[in-house]
Design an enzyme around this catalytic site. Structure first.
Site, PDB file in Angstrom:
ATOM      1  N   SER A   1       2.794   6.502  -1.125  1.00  0.00           N
ATOM      2  CA  SER A   1       1.467   7.111  -1.152  1.00  0.00           C
ATOM      3  C   SER A   1       0.667   6.555  -2.317  1.00  0.00           C
ATOM      4  CB  SER A   1       1.644   8.625  -1.330  1.00  0.00           C
ATOM      5  OG  SER A   1       0.413   9.229  -1.656  1.00  0.00           O
TER       6      SER A   1
ATOM      7  N   TYR B   1       5.312  16.023  -6.242  1.00  0.00           N
ATOM      8  CA  TYR B   1       5.325  15.232  -4.998  1.00  0.00           C
ATOM      9  C   TYR B   1       5.205  13.736  -5.319  1.00  0.00           C
ATOM     10  CZ  TYR B   1       3.510  12.920  -0.840  1.00  0.00           C
ATOM     11  OH  TYR B   1       3.306  12.023   0.190  1.00  0.00           O
TER      12      TYR B   1
ATOM     13  N   LYS C   1       7.864  10.345  -4.800  1.00  0.00           N
ATOM     14  CA  LYS C   1       7.533   9.054  -4.161  1.00  0.00           C
ATOM     15  C   LYS C   1       7.833   7.907  -5.126  1.00  0.00           C
ATOM     16  CE  LYS C   1       6.257  10.453  -0.176  1.00  0.00           C
ATOM     17  NZ  LYS C   1       6.997  10.085   1.025  1.00  0.00           N
TER      18      LYS C   1
END
Ligand code: NAD
Ligand code: WQD
Length: 334
Positions: free
Chosen positions: A123, A147, A151
């Site tokens: 992302s 989050y 990643k």
């Protein structure tokens, strides 16, 4: 045969359509924690081709090994994981478990079964607050929430694995803001509860499920004061995955942006969705949402050079296709 983890989800289901349409065979591995098996029936209806389904959790290494070996998989597209920034702040351990541990188990299962090609859903969130624009792949990596850190950790794990064994072929794809739906209107994004993301929220306002959009901030340093993002059509994104997969016949490890290179404001999105739906989107301006940046959009030259891929669909097409899905499925897959 390609193993698609999270293949019943929003992006995974569109990638399955792209894979099947390109003549690949697909095994979807999903625990349906954030998706509906009906999506898999719809994919097969669109493509006129069957796919194989294995219900399982990516943290279950032996289930993954079984799926990889029984179906003769040669590569993996790894979409499975949790994706809400807000939830990751409230439940970090769950995010590290499902995303980081899940990816770790998947890599171990791949190593055990001799599968060494993987396309991973990363992302643009790994860039944190952009220090310059457009965001190139060389932009410093600095996640600013749990989050994003999951990643980033998975990216690092993949890079380390490639250093330790350079027979692996690894594509890390950094998505900007995926929106839209397959043009059939049969599959699309079906968020559970109140959508966090802009376009699903706008679509639910247009269909009458929500009264008005809350615009998070109109005092940003942008042309109209609202946040600017790089929205990318989910079918363009799916095509990017196919291009990345094609490169994995050669062992290598790369990270590349999947975006359009164009920024659109919240008000631009509202206008495009109003044009697509013929409906007015009532909205109220609210204070900024914590953690949001003013502007983010991708540098796209590396993707064009490396993958021979560029996004082609406009914001208007994204909204038109998203609206078709929403109108035909007012309550999603339910
Ligand atoms: P999604 O929630 O629609 O799809 C994820 C799928 O994975 C779902 O089908 C879910 O049931 C499944 N899943 C979740 N945890 C699992 C587990 N432990 N085992 C097996 N299956 C599991 O999300 P999406 O929007 O399609 O995103 C796919 C990937 O792309 C995610 O990794 C996400 O972080 C990443 N990504 C998404 C966006 C976005 O805006 N949608 C942006 C950048 C990156
Ligand atoms: C877009 C713009 C909001 C909702 C998030 C994740 C990112 C990635 C994609 C997974 C911003 C504004 C939004 C609303 C609004 N996901 N907005 N009202 O924040 O760019 O990215 O999704 O990897 O990691 O952070 O996307 O769609 O939430 O917001 O005004 O109800 O719309 O402030 O300017 P974002 P978004």
């Amino acid at each position: 045969m390609i193993l698609v983890t999270g293949g019943a989800g929003y992006i995974g289901s569109h990638a399955c359509v792209a894979l099947l349409s390109a003549g690949e065979d697909v095994v979807v591995f999903d625990n349906f924690s954030n998706s509906n098996p009906i999506a898999l029936e719809r994919i097969q209806a669109i493509c006129g081709k069957p796919l194989t389904v294995v219900e399982g959790d990516v943290r279950d290494q032996s289930a993954l090994e079984k799926a990889l070996s029984q179906h003769g998989c040669t590569a993996v597209m790894h979409f499975a994981g949790l994706k809400s920034v807000q939830d990751s702040v409230a439940e970090p351990l769950e995010y590290y478990d499902q995303n980081v541990v899940g990816s770790h188990r998947l890599l171990r299962a791949m190593r055990a079964t001799g599968v060494r090609k993987i396309v991973f859903s990363s992302s643009a969130t790994v860039y944190g607050k952009p220090q310059f624009l457009p965001c190139t792949e060389q932009h410093p990596l600095q996640a600013v929430n749990p989050y994003g850190r999951t990643k980033l950790m998975i990216e690092e794990m993949l890079r380390d694995q490639h250093v330790s064994d350079n027979s692996w072929a690894i594509a890390i794809l950094r998505y900007f803001n995926p929106v839209g739906a397959h043009e059939s209107g049969l599959i699309g994004e079906d968020p559970k509860g109140v959508p966090n993301n802009l376009v699903p929220f706008v679509a639910q306002v247009a269909i009458g499920r929500r009264e008005r959009l809350n615009v998070w901030g109109s005092d940003y340093d942008t042309p109209d004061g609202t946040g600017v993002r790089d929205y990318i059509h989910v079918m363009d994104l799916a095509a990017g995955h196919l291009s990345a997969l094609r490169l994995l016949d050669t062992p290598q490890c790369f990270a590349v942006n999947l975006g359009t290179g164009e920024g659109s404001s919240v008000l631009d999105v509202i206008r495009a969705f109003e044009a697509a739906s013929g409906r007015t989107i009532p909205y109220a301006v609210n204070p900024r949402r914590p953690g949001d940046v003013d502007t983010c959009y991708a540098a796209t030259d590396y993707a064009a050079k490396l993958l021979g891929w560029r996004a082609t669909r406009s914001l208007q097409t994204m909204c038109t296709d998203h609206w078709r899905w929403q109108r035909r499925n007012p309550n999603g897959y339910a």
